[in-house]
Write an enzyme that holds these catalytic residues in place. Sequence first.
Site, short mmCIF file in Angstrom:
data_model
loop_
_atom_site.label_atom_id
_atom_site.label_comp_id
_atom_site.label_asym_id
_atom_site.label_seq_id
_atom_site.Cartn_x
_atom_site.Cartn_y
_atom_site.Cartn_z
N GLY A 10 0.81 -1.20 0.00
CA GLY A 10 0.00 0.00 0.00
C GLY A 10 0.85 1.26 0.00
N LEU A 12 1.12 3.74 2.20
CA LEU A 12 1.87 3.97 3.42
C LEU A 12 2.86 2.84 3.68
CD1 LEU A 12 2.43 5.66 5.90
CD2 LEU A 12 0.55 4.49 7.07
N ALA A 60 -5.04 -2.91 5.66
CA ALA A 60 -6.39 -2.47 6.02
C ALA A 60 -7.32 -2.62 4.82
CB ALA A 60 -6.37 -1.01 6.47
N THR A 62 -9.70 -0.43 3.15
CA THR A 62 -9.93 1.01 3.16
C THR A 62 -10.99 1.49 2.19
OG1 THR A 62 -8.12 1.34 1.58
CG2 THR A 62 -7.56 1.47 3.92
N TYR A 125 -16.65 1.44 8.28
CA TYR A 125 -15.20 1.54 8.20
C TYR A 125 -14.63 2.10 9.50
CZ TYR A 125 -10.59 3.33 6.91
OH TYR A 125 -9.25 3.61 6.89
N LYS A 129 -12.27 0.13 12.28
CA LYS A 129 -10.92 0.61 12.61
C LYS A 129 -10.80 0.91 14.11
CE LYS A 129 -7.88 1.38 10.25
NZ LYS A 129 -6.72 0.51 9.90
#
Length: 281
Positions: A10, A12, A60, A62, A125, A129
């Site tokens: 991803g 990040l 994740a 997302t 979402y 999280k």
Amino acid sequence: MRVLVAGAAGQLGQEVTAQFAASVHEVVAVSRRELDVSRRDQVIGVVGSVRPDVLVNCAAYTAVDACETDAERAYEVNSWAVRHLAEAARRFDVHLCHVSTDYVFSGDKAEPYHEWDQPDPRSVYGASKLAGEQEAGSAATVVRTSWLCGRHGSNVVTTVLRLAAEGGPLRFVSDQRGSPSFAPDVAAVIERLCVDRSPGLFHVTNQGDVSWYEFVREVMTAAGHDPDRVEPIKTAELDPPLAAPRPANSVLENRALMLASIPIPSDYRESLARLISEYMG
């Protein structure tokens, strides 16, 4: 240190991998192909084999709107998987760093949110999280960030540059405010927190706040396009409407970093200028 980065493909994850490698740490980067974090057996097996000092979870689900109709998948990846990672971290004496989001807040607060504000997610979402934060445990480092942009993957900057090249007007909402955060800056703080093995919750964003409409105008200006091509629109006017509610205010105050005397990321405009410069060659 030996660092294991989950979700390394991803935007990040790629920056976290590069940041640790540049600091001469030994990095083992795994994407979903090598490690499905929702599979307990795989998590225990990979962490037990690699035996890292630090495990950074950038994995994740997302797709914010898709989460509304696929809650099971959202909780499987964003919550249940973190339980496995935390278990493996305890079993093999690994420091866990888990990445979370501004969507854990309702967006109703007039001021920026700090780490001790009460979460109140309005979307699947955000709720999944928040559950992941709880699963990480008190010994873990939990990093909340927002409006992530970077050199890799799809984000608002890459989207705007693509739309600008295609011509025509661009419509972005003017009633959602946040702090654009740039992946290299967030990755640098993650490294510092992991080296220090700092437990607890940290908001990590670039400084300054802006609406999506205002931010897109700045992207256009920085890239040499006419910012007046950007038109404001209200969230309620979007057609089709968004499936998941968005926080009207998701500005995050980096209070814990300041209390820990850790340098906070620079103003987002500085990082935006660097990113656009890279894109433009």
